[in-house]
Design an enzyme around this catalytic site. Structure first.
Site, PDB file in Angstrom:
ATOM      1  N   ASP A   6      14.724 -17.556 -15.205  1.00  0.00           N
ATOM      2  CA  ASP A   6      13.493 -17.898 -15.928  1.00  0.00           C
ATOM      3  C   ASP A   6      12.305 -17.019 -15.555  1.00  0.00           C
ATOM      4  O   ASP A   6      11.162 -17.330 -15.896  1.00  0.00           O
ATOM      5  CB  ASP A   6      13.130 -19.365 -15.682  1.00  0.00           C
ATOM      6  CG  ASP A   6      12.760 -19.654 -14.231  1.00  0.00           C
ATOM      7  OD1 ASP A   6      12.955 -18.763 -13.368  1.00  0.00           O
ATOM      8  OD2 ASP A   6      12.276 -20.773 -13.949  1.00  0.00           O
ATOM      9  N   HIS A  39      18.207 -13.006  -7.393  1.00  0.00           N
ATOM     10  CA  HIS A  39      17.250 -13.876  -6.715  1.00  0.00           C
ATOM     11  C   HIS A  39      16.477 -14.747  -7.701  1.00  0.00           C
ATOM     12  O   HIS A  39      16.075 -15.862  -7.362  1.00  0.00           O
ATOM     13  CB  HIS A  39      16.297 -13.040  -5.865  1.00  0.00           C
ATOM     14  CG  HIS A  39      16.901 -12.586  -4.573  1.00  0.00           C
ATOM     15  ND1 HIS A  39      16.198 -12.594  -3.382  1.00  0.00           N
ATOM     16  CD2 HIS A  39      18.141 -12.128  -4.274  1.00  0.00           C
ATOM     17  CE1 HIS A  39      16.993 -12.141  -2.412  1.00  0.00           C
ATOM     18  NE2 HIS A  39      18.169 -11.849  -2.933  1.00  0.00           N
ATOM     19  N   ASP A  64      27.402   0.372   0.953  1.00  0.00           N
ATOM     20  CA  ASP A  64      28.673   1.094   0.906  1.00  0.00           C
ATOM     21  C   ASP A  64      28.380   2.586   0.844  1.00  0.00           C
ATOM     22  O   ASP A  64      27.241   2.996   0.610  1.00  0.00           O
ATOM     23  CB  ASP A  64      29.616   0.579  -0.198  1.00  0.00           C
ATOM     24  CG  ASP A  64      29.444   1.216  -1.570  1.00  0.00           C
ATOM     25  OD1 ASP A  64      28.771   2.247  -1.693  1.00  0.00           O
ATOM     26  OD2 ASP A  64      30.016   0.684  -2.533  1.00  0.00           O
ATOM     27  N   SER A 108      10.787 -16.673 -12.875  1.00  0.00           N
ATOM     28  CA  SER A 108       9.825 -17.275 -11.947  1.00  0.00           C
ATOM     29  C   SER A 108       9.575 -16.377 -10.742  1.00  0.00           C
ATOM     30  O   SER A 108       8.541 -16.491 -10.076  1.00  0.00           O
ATOM     31  CB  SER A 108      10.311 -18.656 -11.493  1.00  0.00           C
ATOM     32  OG  SER A 108      11.629 -18.593 -10.974  1.00  0.00           O
TER      33      SER A 108
END
Length: 322
Positions: free
Chosen positions: A74, A66, A245, A76
């Site tokens: 970076d 993500h 799974d 963020s």
């Protein structure tokens, strides 16, 4: 067709010559002199957190994905919202991202050992590798030297691929980040240690379409099992959901085997079997775990190089810009 050694070396140099400067700036030995204990500190922190909470590996791997998918790798995703800005971590797809404390703990230890040296972005990348390895998956050398971003906007999280995407949409989303079709199917295998809340897949279980109550690509018995885990009642627990799974604590190729059996939890996972561009990759990985591991390591390095900034800062606190 035979190639001379000279021609082979020429081809290698030609490839190196077209590597983007931002990618070339990364180095597996970046902290060898400035913070030689960096990877050991991160590994010990991640290992201890995993012993305390088995959900940590899936959470940190998801955090890496993500983070990299928005503005590149970076860190963020770690920044807090302010009065004037809603940050990525508060965007709808990231509300369920957890275990930030693990990265914060590792960063605090690194600041004591090597002040203002190891970036938060590198901590996330190394931690993502470590959770895969600790879960039984492959090891790879993490290229380092990333800088931390100063911009984090919640509205940009809409660019994350949702679990409802079809194959064409997935291909387009990954291509925008320099990733191939094979990279996309390979990185989707990270779901082997994943968990999902009901809201991400329950649309497949009831009133799916005008002609089908249940998504026809889903194994019927499996759908009934998921229905029991996600009852449509007012007292359903907020954490109701399922693992992605059946061996969710182990990094393996079972994810692909389940897709072959119609037991992919997300629509985007099961869709990989229904498209000729991706089906063969699913089948290959379901049969050959070593091939999956090899490709996963390579794709993680490739994703980790996306959007790397040549300039930036080494954040002292994970949650705030310097």
């Amino acid at each position: 067709m035979a190639f001379s050694k000279g021609l082979i070396f020429a081809m290698i140099f030609a490839v190196l010559a077209i590597v983007k400067p931002s990618e070339a700036a990364l180095d597996a030995h970046y902290y060898d002199q400035s913070c030689p204990a960096a990877e050991k500190i991160i590994l010990e922190t991640v290992r201890n957190a995993t012993l305390y909470d088995p959900k940590v590996p899936a959470r940190l791997l998801r955090m890496f994905f993500h983070d990299c998918f928005i503005r590149g790798c970076d860190a963020s995703i770690l920044l807090d919202s302010t009065r004037s800005n809603q940050a990525e971590k508060d965007g709808p797809p990231n509300i369920s991202v957890r275990s930030f404390y693990v990265i914060e703990d590792a960063k605090r230890k690194l600041e004591k050992a090597c002040p203002r040296t190891v970036s938060c972005a590198d901590v996330i990348a190394i931690a993502a590798r470590d959770v895969v390895t600790l879960s039984g998956g492959p090891y790879w050398s993490v290229l380092k030297g990333r800088k931390d971003g100063t911009i984090s906007r919640a509205n940009e999280t809409r660019n994350l691929p949702p679990p409802t995407f079809n194959v064409s949409q997935l291909i387009q989303s990954f291509a925008a980040r320099g990733l191939s079709v094979k990279d996309m199917v390979t990185l989707s295998g990270g779901h082997t240690i994943g968990f999902s809340h009901c809201s991400s897949f329950e649309s497949r279980l009831q009133n799916f379409s005008k002609f089908h109550d249940i998504d026809p690509s889903m194994n019927y018995a499996f759908a009934q099992t998921l229905k029991k885990k996600c009852p449509r009642t007012s007292n359903r627990g907020k954490n109701a959901g399922t693992v992605l799974d059946s061996t969710s604590s182990v990094f393996d190729n079972v994810y692909y085997k389940q897709i072959l059996s119609g037991k992919g939890v997300f629509g985007s996972d099961q869709a990989l079997l229904g498209d000729s561009r991706t089906k063969w990759i699913v089948e290959t990985f379901a049969q050959d775990q070593k091939a999956f591991f090899r490709e996963f390591a390579a794709s993680m390095v490739k994703l980790g190089n996306f959007g790397v900034k040549e300039t930036g800062q080494v954040r002292v606190n994970t949650r705030f810009v310097n």
